[in-house]
Design a protein around this motif. Structure first.
Motif, short mmCIF file in Angstrom:
data_model
loop_
_atom_site.label_atom_id
_atom_site.label_comp_id
_atom_site.label_asym_id
_atom_site.label_seq_id
_atom_site.Cartn_x
_atom_site.Cartn_y
_atom_site.Cartn_z
N GLN A 240 37.23 27.64 42.63
CA GLN A 240 36.30 28.75 42.44
C GLN A 240 34.89 28.27 42.06
O GLN A 240 33.93 29.03 42.17
N TRP A 241 34.80 27.02 41.61
CA TRP A 241 33.50 26.48 41.20
C TRP A 241 32.94 25.46 42.19
O TRP A 241 31.92 24.84 41.92
N HIS A 242 33.58 25.30 43.34
CA HIS A 242 33.10 24.30 44.29
C HIS A 242 31.74 24.69 44.88
O HIS A 242 30.94 23.81 45.21
N ARG A 243 31.49 25.97 45.03
CA ARG A 243 30.16 26.40 45.52
C ARG A 243 29.08 25.98 44.52
O ARG A 243 28.02 25.47 44.90
N LEU A 244 29.35 26.21 43.22
CA LEU A 244 28.42 25.77 42.19
C LEU A 244 28.23 24.26 42.26
O LEU A 244 27.10 23.76 42.19
N TYR A 245 29.33 23.54 42.40
CA TYR A 245 29.24 22.07 42.46
C TYR A 245 28.36 21.64 43.62
O TYR A 245 27.53 20.73 43.47
N MET A 246 28.51 22.27 44.77
CA MET A 246 27.70 21.88 45.93
C MET A 246 26.23 22.20 45.71
O MET A 246 25.35 21.48 46.19
N ARG A 247 25.94 23.28 44.98
CA ARG A 247 24.54 23.55 44.62
C ARG A 247 24.00 22.44 43.73
O ARG A 247 22.87 21.98 43.88
#
Length: 301
Positions: A240-247
């Motif tokens: 669920q936090w992979h989008r944040l990680y990619m940012r």
């Protein structure tokens, strides 16, 4: 009812347009605080002229201390039940405030009301982005950060804050990306945040604006985001936090290119276009090489 705080520094080309966008609003129950932060151009005189024209406008003059210092000064002087900020090279779309203030009046439980933004409005090459939010209320900050992707639009200027959330030390003087730091400071308070499609903040493209600076100050952006990750006990390994990680990877790559620092932990993410083709390519490179090796490779391009 509403205090509008506008820091002013070296924006004589834009200031009148910014103030006029507020004066043209159908909502009238506001005060405007123009904080002249030691501007070297004609802005101090322009602020005084606006204060003479309209009794709801106050002009405040102070020594230069930066954006955070100017905002804190405005907060300390504000008399409204709610506060909002406008950067002096930006403006509000017509009839933005009226529906937002009706919403706040009808929902006293809302601590922060976040409304839509047109980012890089007026970009000469059409590289602008419209952020339209759905109607949703978040009583948990972590849920807001995850589901609304709050980390992608943690600006102070597209939000109306209840007065009790802010004081004269809310923004960190001398720090860049002070908006991210503010949201991190507010996170433990668990404010009720409502996002809405009503209203529109016109975040105008300004080639010389602070947000366009591209240098070692990006380290402060990455540090601020990682502080929030720690404070909220976010596990970046969770899908669920992979989008944040990619940012954060995007910022980390720039930081590595400029300073050689690697602050972000290694995380294996899924191979997918989190927010576009470039993120798909980077997710593939992450799986193949890992973060450090990818940063080394891309820094040579």
């Amino acid at each position: 009812m509403l205090s509008i705080i506008i820091p002013v520094y070296n924006v004589e080309r834009y200031l009148d347009r910014c103030v006029e966008s507020v004066l043209s609003q159908t909502f009238r129950d506001w005060e405007m605080i123009l904080v002249d932060d030691g501007s070297p151009d004609s802005c101090p005189a322009m602020c005084d002229r606006w204060a003479e024209k309209d009794s709801r406008i106050r002009a405040v003059h102070k020594d230069n201390g930066g954006l955070s210092s100017a905002r804190n000064c405005g907060i300390a002087l504000a008399k409204g039940d709610s506060l909002t900020f406008i950067d002096s090279d930006d403006e509000l779309a017509p009839d933005t405030l009226a529906p937002l203030m009706r919403m706040l009046e009808g929902h006293p439980e809302y601590d922060i009301l976040e409304y839509s933004t047109h980012q890089d409005y007026g970009h000469p090459q059409g590289k602008d982005t419209l952020h339209r939010f759905s109607e949703r209320t978040y009583s948990d900050f972590t849920e807001y950060w995850a589901d609304a992707h709050g980390y992608e639009h943690c600006w102070a200027c597209n939000k109306i804050f209840r007065r009790h959330l802010l004081d004269g030390s809310s923004f960190a003087p001398g720090r860049y990306y002070e908006d991210v730091l503010l949201m991190g400071k507010l996170a433990p308070l668990q404010p009720v945040i409502h996002t809405t499609s009503q209203g529109l903040y016109l975040y105008r493209y300004n080639e010389g604006g602070l947000s366009k600076a591209y240098d070692a100050r990006l380290v402060q952006l990455l540090e601020a985001q990682l502080d929030i990750v720690r404070d909220l006990h976010i596990d970046l390994r969770s899908p669920q936090w992979h989008r944040l990680y990619m940012r954060l990877v995007n910022v980390q790559l720039d930081v590595f290119r400029i300073t050689g620092q690697l602050l972000l932990p290694e995380v294996k993410v899924g191979i997918k276009p989190y927010f576009g083709v470039s993120s798909l390519i980077k997710s593939i490179l992450l799986r193949l090489f890992g973060l450090k090796r990818m940063a080394q490779l891309l820094s040579r391009l």
